[in-house]
Design a protein around this motif. Structure first.
Motif, PDB file in Angstrom:
ATOM      1  N   ILE A   1      41.688  26.259  40.452  1.00 14.48           N
ATOM      2  CA  ILE A   1      43.181  25.666  39.526  1.00 14.48           C
ATOM      3  C   ILE A   1      43.284  25.942  38.091  1.00 14.48           C
ATOM      4  O   ILE A   1      44.509  25.862  37.804  1.00 14.48           O
ATOM      5  CB  ILE A   1      42.361  24.445  39.074  1.00 14.48           C
ATOM      6  CG1 ILE A   1      42.387  23.197  40.727  1.00 14.48           C
ATOM      7  CG2 ILE A   1      43.375  23.500  38.411  1.00 14.48           C
ATOM      8  CD1 ILE A   1      41.698  22.473  41.133  1.00 14.48           C
ATOM      9  N   GLN A   2      42.160  26.487  37.373  1.00  9.65           N
ATOM     10  CA  GLN A   2      42.435  27.031  36.487  1.00  9.65           C
ATOM     11  C   GLN A   2      43.332  29.008  36.306  1.00  9.65           C
ATOM     12  O   GLN A   2      43.399  28.743  35.205  1.00  9.65           O
ATOM     13  CB  GLN A   2      40.817  27.662  35.742  1.00  9.65           C
ATOM     14  CG  GLN A   2      40.091  26.004  35.522  1.00  9.65           C
ATOM     15  CD  GLN A   2      38.133  26.272  35.782  1.00  9.65           C
ATOM     16  OE1 GLN A   2      38.089  28.127  35.378  1.00  9.65           O
ATOM     17  NE2 GLN A   2      37.668  25.653  35.595  1.00  9.65           N
ATOM     18  N   LEU A   3      43.494  29.126  37.206  1.00 10.46           N
ATOM     19  CA  LEU A   3      44.804  29.990  36.692  1.00 10.46           C
ATOM     20  C   LEU A   3      45.527  29.883  36.220  1.00 10.46           C
ATOM     21  O   LEU A   3      46.258  30.382  35.608  1.00 10.46           O
ATOM     22  CB  LEU A   3      45.204  30.714  38.499  1.00 10.46           C
ATOM     23  CG  LEU A   3      44.240  31.589  38.561  1.00 10.46           C
ATOM     24  CD1 LEU A   3      44.678  31.990  40.521  1.00 10.46           C
ATOM     25  CD2 LEU A   3      43.949  32.577  37.880  1.00 10.46           C
TER      26      LEU A   3
ATOM     27  N   THR B   1      42.403  32.953  22.608  1.00 11.27           N
ATOM     28  CA  THR B   1      41.138  33.271  22.519  1.00 11.27           C
ATOM     29  C   THR B   1      40.173  31.785  23.836  1.00 11.27           C
ATOM     30  O   THR B   1      39.833  32.434  24.161  1.00 11.27           O
ATOM     31  CB  THR B   1      40.562  32.617  21.302  1.00 11.27           C
ATOM     32  OG1 THR B   1      40.069  33.149  20.165  1.00 11.27           O
ATOM     33  CG2 THR B   1      38.447  32.180  21.360  1.00 11.27           C
ATOM     34  N   PHE B   2      41.241  31.247  23.668  1.00 11.46           N
ATOM     35  CA  PHE B   2      41.211  30.229  24.381  1.00 11.46           C
ATOM     36  C   PHE B   2      41.538  30.840  25.673  1.00 11.46           C
ATOM     37  O   PHE B   2      40.964  30.944  26.854  1.00 11.46           O
ATOM     38  CB  PHE B   2      42.112  29.213  24.431  1.00 11.46           C
ATOM     39  CG  PHE B   2      42.366  28.056  25.527  1.00 11.46           C
ATOM     40  CD1 PHE B   2      41.238  27.520  26.481  1.00 11.46           C
ATOM     41  CD2 PHE B   2      43.201  28.101  26.205  1.00 11.46           C
ATOM     42  CE1 PHE B   2      40.734  26.731  27.194  1.00 11.46           C
ATOM     43  CE2 PHE B   2      43.157  27.245  27.690  1.00 11.46           C
ATOM     44  CZ  PHE B   2      42.367  26.218  28.061  1.00 11.46           C
ATOM     45  N   SER B   3      42.282  32.086  26.182  1.00 13.27           N
ATOM     46  CA  SER B   3      42.819  32.365  27.216  1.00 13.27           C
ATOM     47  C   SER B   3      41.708  33.300  27.520  1.00 13.27           C
ATOM     48  O   SER B   3      41.532  33.522  28.611  1.00 13.27           O
ATOM     49  CB  SER B   3      44.490  33.201  26.747  1.00 13.27           C
ATOM     50  OG  SER B   3      45.572  32.651  26.709  1.00 13.27           O
TER      51      SER B   3
ATOM     52  N   VAL C   1      37.428  34.618  31.290  1.00 13.49           N
ATOM     53  CA  VAL C   1      36.422  35.217  32.027  1.00 13.49           C
ATOM     54  C   VAL C   1      34.959  33.571  32.310  1.00 13.49           C
ATOM     55  O   VAL C   1      34.296  33.682  33.461  1.00 13.49           O
ATOM     56  CB  VAL C   1      35.211  34.440  30.180  1.00 13.49           C
ATOM     57  CG1 VAL C   1      33.253  35.080  29.915  1.00 13.49           C
ATOM     58  CG2 VAL C   1      35.025  36.250  29.272  1.00 13.49           C
ATOM     59  N   ILE C   2      35.678  32.060  32.747  1.00 20.38           N
ATOM     60  CA  ILE C   2      34.878  31.411  33.117  1.00 20.38           C
ATOM     61  C   ILE C   2      35.499  31.435  34.195  1.00 20.38           C
ATOM     62  O   ILE C   2      34.964  31.676  36.052  1.00 20.38           O
ATOM     63  CB  ILE C   2      35.379  29.638  32.277  1.00 20.38           C
ATOM     64  CG1 ILE C   2      35.174  30.082  30.922  1.00 20.38           C
ATOM     65  CG2 ILE C   2      35.583  28.999  33.292  1.00 20.38           C
ATOM     66  CD1 ILE C   2      33.324  29.571  31.269  1.00 20.38           C
ATOM     67  N   PHE C   3      37.136  32.074  34.913  1.00 21.55           N
ATOM     68  CA  PHE C   3      37.558  32.394  36.104  1.00 21.55           C
ATOM     69  C   PHE C   3      36.902  33.284  37.008  1.00 21.55           C
ATOM     70  O   PHE C   3      36.492  32.897  37.616  1.00 21.55           O
ATOM     71  CB  PHE C   3      38.919  32.795  35.671  1.00 21.55           C
ATOM     72  CG  PHE C   3      39.401  33.802  36.595  1.00 21.55           C
ATOM     73  CD1 PHE C   3      39.973  32.302  38.150  1.00 21.55           C
ATOM     74  CD2 PHE C   3      39.397  34.657  37.388  1.00 21.55           C
ATOM     75  CE1 PHE C   3      40.363  32.660  39.346  1.00 21.55           C
ATOM     76  CE2 PHE C   3      40.606  35.409  38.702  1.00 21.55           C
ATOM     77  CZ  PHE C   3      40.575  34.300  39.528  1.00 21.55           C
TER      78      PHE C   3
ATOM     79  N   LEU D   1      49.627  29.590  31.022  1.00 15.77           N
ATOM     80  CA  LEU D   1      50.124  28.824  30.349  1.00 15.77           C
ATOM     81  C   LEU D   1      49.483  29.020  28.918  1.00 15.77           C
ATOM     82  O   LEU D   1      50.259  28.706  28.569  1.00 15.77           O
ATOM     83  CB  LEU D   1      50.230  27.079  30.994  1.00 15.77           C
ATOM     84  CG  LEU D   1      50.507  26.743  32.169  1.00 15.77           C
ATOM     85  CD1 LEU D   1      49.620  25.555  31.594  1.00 15.77           C
ATOM     86  CD2 LEU D   1      51.625  26.360  31.399  1.00 15.77           C
ATOM     87  N   SER D   2      47.870  29.416  28.927  1.00 20.64           N
ATOM     88  CA  SER D   2      47.559  29.558  27.535  1.00 20.64           C
ATOM     89  C   SER D   2      48.180  31.315  26.631  1.00 20.64           C
ATOM     90  O   SER D   2      48.339  31.160  25.747  1.00 20.64           O
ATOM     91  CB  SER D   2      45.753  29.707  27.396  1.00 20.64           C
ATOM     92  OG  SER D   2      45.803  30.346  28.293  1.00 20.64           O
ATOM     93  N   CYS D   3      48.525  31.855  27.941  1.00 15.29           N
ATOM     94  CA  CYS D   3      48.912  33.235  27.643  1.00 15.29           C
ATOM     95  C   CYS D   3      50.607  33.256  27.390  1.00 15.29           C
ATOM     96  O   CYS D   3      50.591  33.999  26.337  1.00 15.29           O
ATOM     97  CB  CYS D   3      48.412  34.238  28.814  1.00 15.29           C
ATOM     98  SG  CYS D   3      46.892  34.379  29.033  1.00 15.29           S
ATOM     99  N   TYR D   4      50.942  32.423  28.070  1.00 21.40           N
ATOM    100  CA  TYR D   4      52.259  32.073  27.426  1.00 21.40           C
ATOM    101  C   TYR D   4      52.973  31.697  26.439  1.00 21.40           C
ATOM    102  O   TYR D   4      53.457  32.184  25.626  1.00 21.40           O
ATOM    103  CB  TYR D   4      53.332  31.544  28.396  1.00 21.40           C
ATOM    104  CG  TYR D   4      55.208  31.409  28.331  1.00 21.40           C
ATOM    105  CD1 TYR D   4      55.685  32.066  28.875  1.00 21.40           C
ATOM    106  CD2 TYR D   4      54.972  29.563  28.075  1.00 21.40           C
ATOM    107  CE1 TYR D   4      57.180  32.027  28.495  1.00 21.40           C
ATOM    108  CE2 TYR D   4      56.363  30.297  27.474  1.00 21.40           C
ATOM    109  CZ  TYR D   4      57.263  30.963  27.854  1.00 21.40           C
ATOM    110  OH  TYR D   4      58.846  30.437  27.420  1.00 21.40           O
TER     111      TYR D   4
END
Length: 242
Positions: free
Chosen positions: A220-222, A86-88, A93-95, A227-230
């Motif tokens: 930067i948020q990429l 969910t965070f990813s 969306v924010i990106f 990380l979160s997807c991994y």
């Protein structure tokens, strides 16, 4: 222990640290959005609504970042694949929103002269008939040491609402001046620069802030998205293995 397991072991801690940095980016975005909006609000009659919307969007993004950081921290601490995913998703969306803000700031910066010149031309016609416009023009001419659209001669044209008189706000008078004062083309304190150039530079500077913040923080948020997807994929893999 191979490299993959080492990265798997520490990736959640890296993600927690990133979430802290992510919150800081939210503070930066929120601060820039609020600051730019405050600067723009004073001169909103001269500005296209797109400038206000861009700063509003930055504020909204900043608030959303605080909310979604909760999913990232909880997902990493509890190793919850659903929350991490969910965070990813929310990060993506924010990106996208930040890239849109950055591109919007870039477009606005290049259209600033055209948009502001149209606004100045329209409002100048209302100078003597509208108190709000009168005060706005006077504030701009005093604050930016400018006069007219291109120069003081704009006020001397036959179509000028001031009947060929130059507004007092076009001149800077020596401290302690008394008696009846007037601003003319012979006044030593007459502002030589037109308000189009002076005011456009001011607005373009803040449009650049929107552009820079939007694109820089999106890049930067990429890292957080990766990380979160991994981590989400690894957690899901562990569950399937069990």
């Amino acid at each position: 222990m191979d490299c993959n397991s080492i990265f798997r072991k520490y990736s959640r801690y890296v993600l927690i640290i990133f979430n802290f940095l992510f919150v800081l980016t939210g503070v930066i975005i929120l601060s820039v959005g609020a600051t730019v909006k405050a600067y723009y609000h004073e001169y909103n009659r001269f500005l296209d609504d797109k400038y206000i919307y861009a700063s509003d969007l930055l504020i909204v993004i900043g608030v959303i970042i605080f909310i979604i950081s909760f999913f990232g921290c909880c997902g990493a601490l509890k190793e919850n694949a659903c929350m991490t995913l969910t965070f990813s998703t929310l990060l993506i969306v924010i990106f996208v929103l930040e890239v849109m803000v950055g591109i919007g700031g870039l477009v606005l910066k290049h259209k600033t002269d055209e948009l502001i010149e149209n606004a100045l031309n329209e409002t100048m016609k209302e100078y003597t008939n509208n108190t709000e416009v009168n005060e706005l023009w006077d504030n701009v001419q005093r604050n930016f040491n400018c006069c007219g659209i291109h120069n003081y001669t704009d006020w001397e044209k036959p179509s000028s609402p001031t009947h060929k008189l130059i507004p007092i706000s076009c001149c800077t008078f020596d401290a302690g001046s008394t008696g009846n004062v007037s601003c003319t083309d012979a006044s030593s304190g007459l502002h030589a620069q037109g308000c189009l150039d002076a005011f456009s530079d001011y607005i373009e500077g803040h449009a650049t802030s929107i552009e820079s913040v939007g694109i820089t923080l999106a890049v930067i948020q990429l890292l957080g998205i990766i990380l979160s997807c991994y981590l989400s994929r690894q957690i899901k893999s562990d569950y399937e293995t069990v």
